[in-house]
Design a protein around this motif. Structure first.
Motif, PDB file in Angstrom:
ATOM      1  N   PRO A 134       7.852   6.243  -0.053  1.00 50.69           N
ATOM      2  CA  PRO A 134       8.524   6.735   1.154  1.00 50.69           C
ATOM      3  C   PRO A 134       8.634   5.662   2.239  1.00 50.69           C
ATOM      4  CG  PRO A 134       7.044   8.396   0.334  1.00 50.69           C
ATOM      5  CD  PRO A 134       6.828   7.171  -0.511  1.00 50.69           C
ATOM      6  N   ILE A 135       9.844   5.490   2.733  1.00 50.48           N
ATOM      7  CA  ILE A 135      10.113   4.445   3.715  1.00 50.48           C
ATOM      8  C   ILE A 135       9.262   4.627   4.961  1.00 50.48           C
ATOM      9  CG2 ILE A 135      11.894   3.638   5.297  1.00 50.48           C
ATOM     10  CD1 ILE A 135      13.885   4.275   2.983  1.00 50.48           C
ATOM     11  N   ILE A 136       9.040   5.877   5.346  1.00 48.87           N
ATOM     12  CA  ILE A 136       8.322   6.083   6.604  1.00 48.87           C
ATOM     13  C   ILE A 136       6.898   5.564   6.540  1.00 48.87           C
ATOM     14  CG2 ILE A 136       9.619   8.140   7.241  1.00 48.87           C
ATOM     15  CD1 ILE A 136       6.707   9.469   6.614  1.00 48.87           C
ATOM     16  N   LEU A 137       6.365   5.376   5.328  1.00 53.86           N
ATOM     17  CA  LEU A 137       5.010   4.840   5.222  1.00 53.86           C
ATOM     18  C   LEU A 137       5.010   3.328   5.340  1.00 53.86           C
ATOM     19  CD1 LEU A 137       3.719   7.015   2.257  1.00 53.86           C
ATOM     20  CD2 LEU A 137       3.337   7.385   4.672  1.00 53.86           C
ATOM     21  N   GLU A 138       6.182   2.723   5.224  1.00 52.28           N
ATOM     22  CA  GLU A 138       6.214   1.271   5.137  1.00 52.28           C
ATOM     23  C   GLU A 138       6.723   0.564   6.383  1.00 52.28           C
ATOM     24  OE1 GLU A 138       6.736  -0.329   0.753  1.00 52.28           O
ATOM     25  OE2 GLU A 138       8.431   0.886   1.354  1.00 52.28           O
ATOM     26  N   LYS A 139       7.744   1.141   7.025  1.00 53.80           N
ATOM     27  CA  LYS A 139       8.343   0.348   8.083  1.00 53.80           C
ATOM     28  C   LYS A 139       8.848   1.175   9.250  1.00 53.80           C
ATOM     29  CE  LYS A 139      12.193  -1.669   7.052  1.00 53.80           C
ATOM     30  NZ  LYS A 139      13.544  -1.289   7.506  1.00 53.80           N
ATOM     31  N   GLU A 140       8.967   0.521  10.350  1.00 51.83           N
ATOM     32  CA  GLU A 140       9.546   1.063  11.565  1.00 51.83           C
ATOM     33  C   GLU A 140       8.779   2.258  12.117  1.00 51.83           C
ATOM     34  OE1 GLU A 140      13.607   1.608  10.687  1.00 51.83           O
ATOM     35  OE2 GLU A 140      14.087  -0.452  11.113  1.00 51.83           O
ATOM     36  N   ILE A 141       8.977   2.459  13.361  1.00 53.05           N
ATOM     37  CA  ILE A 141       8.309   3.559  14.050  1.00 53.05           C
ATOM     38  C   ILE A 141       9.164   4.790  13.882  1.00 53.05           C
ATOM     39  CG2 ILE A 141       7.721   4.422  16.325  1.00 53.05           C
ATOM     40  CD1 ILE A 141       6.758   1.581  16.948  1.00 53.05           C
ATOM     41  N   LEU A 183      14.489   1.309  16.584  1.00 49.33           N
ATOM     42  CA  LEU A 183      15.617   0.906  15.753  1.00 49.33           C
ATOM     43  C   LEU A 183      16.250  -0.372  16.305  1.00 49.33           C
ATOM     44  CD1 LEU A 183      17.797   4.009  14.857  1.00 49.33           C
ATOM     45  CD2 LEU A 183      16.838   2.321  13.293  1.00 49.33           C
ATOM     46  N   HIS A 184      16.440  -0.389  17.630  1.00 49.73           N
ATOM     47  CA  HIS A 184      17.182  -1.479  18.253  1.00 49.73           C
ATOM     48  C   HIS A 184      16.400  -2.779  18.203  1.00 49.73           C
ATOM     49  CE1 HIS A 184      19.234  -3.672  21.585  1.00 49.73           C
ATOM     50  NE2 HIS A 184      20.277  -3.157  20.957  1.00 49.73           N
ATOM     51  N   TYR A 185      15.116  -2.701  18.478  1.00 51.95           N
ATOM     52  CA  TYR A 185      14.302  -3.912  18.523  1.00 51.95           C
ATOM     53  C   TYR A 185      13.537  -4.154  17.219  1.00 51.95           C
ATOM     54  CZ  TYR A 185      15.342  -3.899  23.481  1.00 51.95           C
ATOM     55  OH  TYR A 185      15.999  -3.928  24.673  1.00 51.95           O
ATOM     56  N   HIS A 186      13.818  -3.335  16.213  1.00 46.34           N
ATOM     57  CA  HIS A 186      13.119  -3.464  14.922  1.00 46.34           C
ATOM     58  C   HIS A 186      11.617  -3.490  15.086  1.00 46.34           C
ATOM     59  CE1 HIS A 186      16.853  -4.050  12.789  1.00 46.34           C
ATOM     60  NE2 HIS A 186      17.228  -4.868  13.749  1.00 46.34           N
ATOM     61  N   TRP A 187      11.129  -2.545  15.894  1.00 50.59           N
ATOM     62  CA  TRP A 187       9.684  -2.433  16.043  1.00 50.59           C
ATOM     63  C   TRP A 187       9.063  -1.933  14.743  1.00 50.59           C
ATOM     64  CZ3 TRP A 187       9.552   0.610  21.308  1.00 50.59           C
ATOM     65  CH2 TRP A 187       9.748  -0.301  22.356  1.00 50.59           C
ATOM     66  N   ASN A 188       8.010  -2.564  14.341  1.00 45.67           N
ATOM     67  CA  ASN A 188       7.244  -2.083  13.192  1.00 45.67           C
ATOM     68  C   ASN A 188       5.789  -1.942  13.583  1.00 45.67           C
ATOM     69  OD1 ASN A 188       9.005  -1.953  10.768  1.00 45.67           O
ATOM     70  ND2 ASN A 188       9.459  -4.059  11.384  1.00 45.67           N
ATOM     71  N   LEU A 189       5.130  -1.040  12.930  1.00 46.26           N
ATOM     72  CA  LEU A 189       3.684  -0.978  13.080  1.00 46.26           C
ATOM     73  C   LEU A 189       3.082  -2.119  12.290  1.00 46.26           C
ATOM     74  CD1 LEU A 189       3.098   2.837  12.752  1.00 46.26           C
ATOM     75  CD2 LEU A 189       2.801   1.452  14.784  1.00 46.26           C
ATOM     76  N   PRO A 190       1.916  -2.603  12.711  1.00 49.70           N
ATOM     77  CA  PRO A 190       1.305  -3.723  11.980  1.00 49.70           C
ATOM     78  C   PRO A 190       0.940  -3.325  10.555  1.00 49.70           C
ATOM     79  CG  PRO A 190      -0.213  -2.817  13.611  1.00 49.70           C
ATOM     80  CD  PRO A 190       1.109  -2.161  13.851  1.00 49.70           C
ATOM     81  N   ILE A 191       1.116  -4.290   9.657  1.00 50.15           N
ATOM     82  CA  ILE A 191       0.683  -4.122   8.269  1.00 50.15           C
ATOM     83  C   ILE A 191      -0.500  -5.050   8.055  1.00 50.15           C
ATOM     84  CG2 ILE A 191       1.312  -4.456   5.857  1.00 50.15           C
ATOM     85  CD1 ILE A 191       4.220  -3.954   6.695  1.00 50.15           C
ATOM     86  N   PRO A 192      -1.668  -4.492   7.743  1.00 50.63           N
ATOM     87  CA  PRO A 192      -2.829  -5.369   7.536  1.00 50.63           C
ATOM     88  C   PRO A 192      -2.547  -6.350   6.412  1.00 50.63           C
ATOM     89  CG  PRO A 192      -3.465  -3.048   7.549  1.00 50.63           C
ATOM     90  CD  PRO A 192      -1.984  -3.088   7.509  1.00 50.63           C
ATOM     91  N   SER A 193      -2.874  -7.624   6.642  1.00 48.19           N
ATOM     92  CA  SER A 193      -2.611  -8.616   5.607  1.00 48.19           C
ATOM     93  C   SER A 193      -3.668  -8.516   4.516  1.00 48.19           C
ATOM     94  CB  SER A 193      -2.622 -10.016   6.201  1.00 48.19           C
ATOM     95  OG  SER A 193      -3.919 -10.318   6.652  1.00 48.19           O
ATOM     96  N   ASN A 194      -3.271  -8.868   3.312  1.00 48.19           N
ATOM     97  CA  ASN A 194      -4.191  -8.836   2.171  1.00 48.19           C
ATOM     98  C   ASN A 194      -4.489 -10.254   1.731  1.00 48.19           C
ATOM     99  OD1 ASN A 194      -4.633  -6.022   1.542  1.00 48.19           O
ATOM    100  ND2 ASN A 194      -2.449  -5.931   1.082  1.00 48.19           N
ATOM    101  N   ASP A 195      -5.517 -10.896   2.336  1.00 45.41           N
ATOM    102  CA  ASP A 195      -5.859 -12.248   1.892  1.00 45.41           C
ATOM    103  C   ASP A 195      -6.538 -12.170   0.528  1.00 45.41           C
ATOM    104  OD1 ASP A 195      -6.251 -11.179   4.321  1.00 45.41           O
ATOM    105  OD2 ASP A 195      -7.823 -12.552   4.947  1.00 45.41           O
TER     106      ASP A 195
END
Lengths: 204, 204, 204
Positions: A134-141, A183-195
């Motif tokens: 589901p897209i809502i779990l991955e990107k954008e507010i 939508l306009h500013y392409h705000w995304n929630l942070p995605i924790p990095s996987n080192d």
């Protein structure tokens, strides 16, 4: 209804892009438009769910599916308006979902969770049926805007400072504005990095 | 019960092809056989759903799963009969699903939508669990046959020209015939062509 | 609550590995922890489902998600404890799920099926959302342990030889032990071999 239509267009368009047949396009239009509300109604005990019992939803979904099949180039031109109406639908569904749960006597947590469910449930089912995360779990507010809209409804109901209609207007405005800005500013929630490389993804 | 068995065989066979373990095969047999009916019962307020409460369904599903595990070459020979029973099951589930919704006092739209859900819900859940786009959205006339069967039940109930049992027989016959013809002649619903390359598949 | 926490950690960890954003991680933590119980409550007519109405579940899920985001290396160290708590949660959810169904007056079959659903439902939804075939259908003795735990509760209720609390303790012990042994010795259920190449995977 504008929100239902936008959601139905989004379902039908996604179905068409995946080469589903005309029945599949109609089914997805209906599912996206009504799926979230049906889950909400099951959880608060509204039997049968409004999405199944009111013919308006079905008609709107069929019109949206028909337009997507017959007037696809027109619908593609609608891309920007559809995002606009989708944000309208998101706000309306989140606010009315939370209101309906409160109206049936449930507590604030139920109202917030079911406000989100109403707003994003249809889209999640669409992505499950089309076999993608589901897209809502991955990107954008997106779900976050619905969460905030539903939260304002519930807080307004508890504090009871201002009339309920005003609360609804404020909740709608905040949710809609937040979504359009995201939508306009392409705000995304942070995605924790996987080192760390992930050893075993398999354990349940 | 013949329909339940055919649906359970279809679930178990699909599970076996994906190398699920014996529990997974049994779980899929049961899910395909009862999933649609459980969703219908939740939507019309039959608590607990018949699929969970009647041991017959579970026994039929376990027998079907056992046959698929132990007598796989025999089950593969059954391929044509299974398609036959699957069409029987489709017709029976669509007609009885619509009848049950009407019987519990719901309107015609609910009855048609839940007739389809009963008939195809199990198959959709099977495809979701096996991580693929539900087949009924992509090809062949399957859900449409269920739709027409359920529609005949509802129309017969409204018009009330002929006894209800006759209506059920006609609905069963039409749904079954349509499905068998679609199988035999490989009828598909049209899939709208996508000349335009799709720019952004990602927007929710 | 220990079980809820372990389930939430497993959902959040799986979400993080798939690069979902922080909202997605929280949503999956909550879904895995409460999804099975919500489905059970819908099927036995507990409206609204406890998972939506009790804030404790939500708080535990948010804490688990927060730890997975902020203290990931610590959570990875927890891998073994998490499998331990996951087995605790599996046992508790299977037993309490079956008890709750019996308590609401449903028959033994409903109790067993909903005990399993409570225990494994959240994990199945997690895998559906992350777009993969549910692990419990493929490997290791997981759902089978839940089945046996729920079965002991129901048998104990029917036979009524010993007090109900003792039955619950025995069911918990058997389920937990079976799961830990399966983990330690990598017990799997048999997977039927497919010598025959599968001709048509497409027929519904």
């Amino acid at each position: 209804m504008a929100g239902t239509f936008a959601f139905a267009i989004s379902g039908a368009t996604a179905a068409r892009r995946r080469n589903l047949d005309v029945f599949g396009i109609g089914a997805l239009a209906f599912t996206v438009a009504c799926g979230g509300g049906i889950i909400r109604d099951l959880c608060i005990g509204v039997i049968p769910p409004a999405g199944l019992a009111n013919w308006q939803y079905l008609v709107v979904a069929i019109i949206a599916a028909g337009m997507t099949v017959g007037l696809y180039s027109f619908v593609q031109l609608l891309n920007r308006p559809v995002l606009f109406f989708d944000a309208v639908g998101l706000s309306l569904f989140a606010v009315t979902g939370a209101q309906k749960a409160l109206h049936f006597g449930h507590n604030g947590e139920v109202a917030v969770l079911l406000g989100i469910t109403t707003a994003v449930g249809g889209g999640v089912i669409r992505d499950i049926l089309l076999n993608r995360v589901p897209i809502i779990l991955e990107k954008e507010i997106y779900a976050l805007a619905a969460l905030i809209g539903a939260l304002i409804v519930v807080l307004g109901d508890y504090l009871n400072w201002i009339p309920r209609d005003w609360v609804a207007v404020i909740a709608l405005g905040v949710c809609f504005t937040l979504r359009m800005l995201a939508l306009h500013y392409h705000w995304n929630l942070p995605i924790p990095s996987n080192d760390k490389s992930d050893a075993s993804d398999k354990q349940p």
